[in-house]
Design a protein around this motif. Structure first.
Motif, PDB file in Angstrom:
ATOM      1  N   VAL A 100       9.864   2.126 -14.546  1.00 20.28           N
ATOM      2  CA  VAL A 100       9.292   3.610 -13.172  1.00 20.28           C
ATOM      3  C   VAL A 100       7.837   3.198 -13.505  1.00 20.28           C
ATOM      4  N   ARG A 101       7.572   2.862 -14.326  1.00 17.50           N
ATOM      5  CA  ARG A 101       5.981   2.421 -15.021  1.00 17.50           C
ATOM      6  C   ARG A 101       5.874   1.251 -14.619  1.00 17.50           C
ATOM      7  N   ARG A 102       6.263   0.632 -14.624  1.00 19.15           N
ATOM      8  CA  ARG A 102       6.225  -0.580 -14.945  1.00 19.15           C
ATOM      9  C   ARG A 102       6.216  -1.250 -13.286  1.00 19.15           C
ATOM     10  N   TRP A 103       7.001  -0.147 -12.251  1.00 15.30           N
ATOM     11  CA  TRP A 103       6.834  -0.383 -11.201  1.00 15.30           C
ATOM     12  C   TRP A 103       5.415   0.570  -9.835  1.00 15.30           C
ATOM     13  N   GLY A 104       5.241   1.366 -10.693  1.00 14.63           N
ATOM     14  CA  GLY A 104       4.473   2.526 -10.542  1.00 14.63           C
ATOM     15  C   GLY A 104       4.443   2.998  -9.114  1.00 14.63           C
ATOM     16  N   GLY A 105       5.684   3.621  -9.849  1.00 12.63           N
ATOM     17  CA  GLY A 105       6.246   4.711  -9.284  1.00 12.63           C
ATOM     18  C   GLY A 105       5.932   6.205  -8.753  1.00 12.63           C
ATOM     19  N   LYS A 106       5.753   6.338  -7.631  1.00 11.92           N
ATOM     20  CA  LYS A 106       5.296   8.059  -7.684  1.00 11.92           C
ATOM     21  C   LYS A 106       6.316   8.607  -7.609  1.00 11.92           C
ATOM     22  N   ALA A 107       6.912   8.625  -7.016  1.00 10.79           N
ATOM     23  CA  ALA A 107       8.826   9.418  -7.370  1.00 10.79           C
ATOM     24  C   ALA A 107       9.501   9.002  -7.600  1.00 10.79           C
ATOM     25  N   TRP A 108      10.509   9.264  -8.045  1.00  4.93           N
ATOM     26  CA  TRP A 108      11.956   8.954  -9.115  1.00  4.93           C
ATOM     27  C   TRP A 108      12.812   9.822  -8.920  1.00  4.93           C
ATOM     28  N   ALA A 159       0.948  -1.471   0.210  1.00  9.13           N
ATOM     29  CA  ALA A 159      -0.617   0.248   0.031  1.00  9.13           C
ATOM     30  C   ALA A 159       0.584   1.309  -0.183  1.00  9.13           C
ATOM     31  N   ALA A 160       2.324   0.984   0.018  1.00 10.00           N
ATOM     32  CA  ALA A 160       3.333   2.487   0.680  1.00 10.00           C
ATOM     33  C   ALA A 160       2.614   2.935  -1.053  1.00 10.00           C
ATOM     34  N   PRO A 161       3.583   4.530  -1.261  1.00  8.01           N
ATOM     35  CA  PRO A 161       3.346   4.804  -2.471  1.00  8.01           C
ATOM     36  C   PRO A 161       5.174   3.967  -3.433  1.00  8.01           C
ATOM     37  N   VAL A 162       5.520   3.241  -3.952  1.00  7.27           N
ATOM     38  CA  VAL A 162       6.875   3.054  -4.708  1.00  7.27           C
ATOM     39  C   VAL A 162       7.429   4.202  -4.870  1.00  7.27           C
ATOM     40  N   VAL A 163       8.705   4.971  -4.107  1.00  7.05           N
ATOM     41  CA  VAL A 163       9.799   5.260  -4.653  1.00  7.05           C
ATOM     42  C   VAL A 163      10.405   4.981  -5.417  1.00  7.05           C
ATOM     43  N   VAL A 164      11.259   5.222  -6.339  1.00 10.67           N
ATOM     44  CA  VAL A 164      12.878   4.668  -7.560  1.00 10.67           C
ATOM     45  C   VAL A 164      13.396   5.212  -7.121  1.00 10.67           C
ATOM     46  N   VAL A 165      14.718   4.863  -6.921  1.00 14.02           N
ATOM     47  CA  VAL A 165      16.224   5.453  -6.777  1.00 14.02           C
ATOM     48  C   VAL A 165      16.654   4.601  -8.017  1.00 14.02           C
ATOM     49  N   ASP A 166      16.963   6.345  -8.235  1.00  9.75           N
ATOM     50  CA  ASP A 166      17.731   6.215 -10.252  1.00  9.75           C
ATOM     51  C   ASP A 166      19.395   6.432  -9.508  1.00  9.75           C
ATOM     52  N   ASN A 167      20.344   5.612 -10.256  1.00 11.19           N
ATOM     53  CA  ASN A 167      22.305   5.791  -9.743  1.00 11.19           C
ATOM     54  C   ASN A 167      22.353   6.134 -11.285  1.00 11.19           C
ATOM     55  N   LEU A 168      22.702   8.048 -11.490  1.00 11.64           N
ATOM     56  CA  LEU A 168      23.244   8.732 -12.587  1.00 11.64           C
ATOM     57  C   LEU A 168      24.717   9.273 -13.073  1.00 11.64           C
ATOM     58  N   VAL A 169      25.534   9.005 -11.993  1.00  9.03           N
ATOM     59  CA  VAL A 169      27.026   8.559 -11.465  1.00  9.03           C
ATOM     60  C   VAL A 169      27.842   7.499 -12.547  1.00  9.03           C
ATOM     61  N   PRO A 205      12.628  19.222  -6.493  1.00  2.00           N
ATOM     62  CA  PRO A 205      12.175  18.151  -7.866  1.00  2.00           C
ATOM     63  C   PRO A 205      11.732  19.171  -9.125  1.00  2.00           C
ATOM     64  N   ALA A 206      11.146  18.226 -10.165  1.00  2.00           N
ATOM     65  CA  ALA A 206      11.308  17.782 -11.430  1.00  2.00           C
ATOM     66  C   ALA A 206      10.044  17.890 -11.910  1.00  2.00           C
ATOM     67  N   PRO A 207       9.723  18.578 -12.559  1.00  3.72           N
ATOM     68  CA  PRO A 207       8.346  18.204 -13.339  1.00  3.72           C
ATOM     69  C   PRO A 207       8.033  16.646 -13.661  1.00  3.72           C
ATOM     70  N   ARG A 208       7.088  15.156 -14.112  1.00  2.00           N
ATOM     71  CA  ARG A 208       6.964  14.086 -14.013  1.00  2.00           C
ATOM     72  C   ARG A 208       7.490  13.883 -14.758  1.00  2.00           C
ATOM     73  N   ARG A 209       7.633  12.290 -14.855  1.00  3.93           N
ATOM     74  CA  ARG A 209       8.821  11.621 -16.088  1.00  3.93           C
ATOM     75  C   ARG A 209       8.211  10.320 -15.344  1.00  3.93           C
ATOM     76  N   ALA A 210       7.354   9.333 -17.240  1.00  5.46           N
ATOM     77  CA  ALA A 210       7.132   8.391 -16.659  1.00  5.46           C
ATOM     78  C   ALA A 210       6.229   8.029 -15.332  1.00  5.46           C
ATOM     79  N   GLY A 211       5.242   9.418 -15.448  1.00  9.06           N
ATOM     80  CA  GLY A 211       4.106   9.387 -13.936  1.00  9.06           C
ATOM     81  C   GLY A 211       5.023   9.297 -12.415  1.00  9.06           C
TER      82      GLY A 211
END
Length: 320
Positions: free
Chosen positions: A238-246, A189-199, A257-263
């Motif tokens: 991100v879409r597959r996981w239903g991410g709310k924050a990326w 039930a918790a919103p999915v937060v995706v952590v993405d490494n871009l270093v 914060p930045a504009p939405r992407r992949a929902g």
């Protein structure tokens, strides 16, 4: 089991030792000492008004007795029963005074075992350390307090053979354990937060994994994006996981914060990377790094919570 009496003498009070000193005397990692207390009630240190643990000489003798019984193959439930029986005996068995472990005694610290396994690129020892840890630690505790801490300490070391390879190897292993924690039931039930490494050119750092650990609680369901994906594949995950924050981990970007992407709402978080140090400088540097990165992690977490309407989400309590 050891019980601290409130009417101890001044000499006994002066003999109370903090957890790190007890760890050095007994060879038992502080993480393990806390687990023996919290999960099995094997030891009962006193607490300062600030909540820090202090151990008596009797506590140290109890810890050494637990080591002796555990190394003989006895389970912790049985150890607890035996300690209760021994504490009721009128003439307890003689105990040797605690002292520094002999130089040829193998390290019992889980943290030391993981660090050594990474330096030796030894998967067998890493799996053995994990099997031992999960006897008394939850997967979340093992991830946060042992694996991520080991990666942080290795990132701060100035050099050893195959350093870069060892860091990547351990980071990928820790990420796999984080994925295991993320896939465990209980966060549906918790919103999915995706952590993405871009270093560029780096696997997940200790800082990025600490961010995952701080986010993955009863308010959020944190997930780590696989490394090496292109932009389209990232968005698909991100879409597959239903991410709310990326959350995107980059260099030179302040959390915003930045504009939405992949929902999902997109955030950039710039977490300071550990730079190799040596000797006392490494210890002091890591202490400063911890203070800075915990502030940055909390800032990022608060921004995500505000954006998702969970501004009352509270961070984990710091353990002593």
């Amino acid at each position: 089991m050891s019980t601290i009496e409130p009417n101890r003498t001044d000499n006994e009070s002066q003999a109370l030792l903090p957890i790190r000193s007890v760890s050095q005397i007994t060879g038992v990692n502080p993480i393990t000492l806390r687990a023996w207390e919290r999960r099995y009630d094997l030891i009962r240190p006193t607490r300062t008004p600030a909540g820090h643990r202090l151990y008596s000489q009797q506590d140290i003798r109890t810890i050494q007795r637990i080591q002796e019984l555990a190394e003989s193959g006895m389970g912790f439930a049985q150890i607890a029963l035996l300690l209760d029986q021994e504490s009721q005996e009128p003439s307890p068995r003689p105990q040797k005074e605690p002292g520094p472990a002999p130089v040829n005694t193998p390290a019992r610290s889980l943290l030391d075992r993981v660090i050594r396994a990474a330096m030796d690129l030894d998967p067998t020892e890493l799996r053995a350390a994990e099997a031992t840890a999960l006897m008394w630690l939850t997967p979340e505790d093992y991830l946060r307090d042992v694996l991520i801490e080991a990666l942080a300490q290795l990132e701060a070391r100035i050099s050893w053979p195959d350093r870069d390879l060892g860091l990547i190897w351990l980071s990928e292993y820790v990420k796999g354990r984080a994925d295991w924690v993320a896939d465990a039931p209980g966060h549906a039930a918790a919103p999915v937060v995706v952590v993405d490494n871009l270093v560029p050119g780096r696997a997940f750092s200790a800082g990025g994994l600490r961010l995952f650990s701080a986010l993955h609680d009863d308010r959020f369901h944190a997930r780590l994006l696989p490394t090496g994906l292109n932009d389209a594949q990232r968005e698909q995950m991100v879409r597959r996981w239903g991410g709310k924050a990326w959350i995107r981990l980059g260099a030179g970007e302040s959390p915003r914060p930045a504009p939405r992407r992949a929902g999902a709402r997109v955030f950039w978080c710039d977490l300071p990377l550990l730079q190799p140090r040596d000797g006392d400088e490494a210890v002091n540097f890591m202490q400063r790094w911890r203070q800075v990165i915990e502030d940055d992690i909390q800032l990022c977490r608060n921004q995500v919570a505000d954006a998702l309407g969970l501004s009352d989400a509270s961070p984990r309590q710091t353990r002593h």
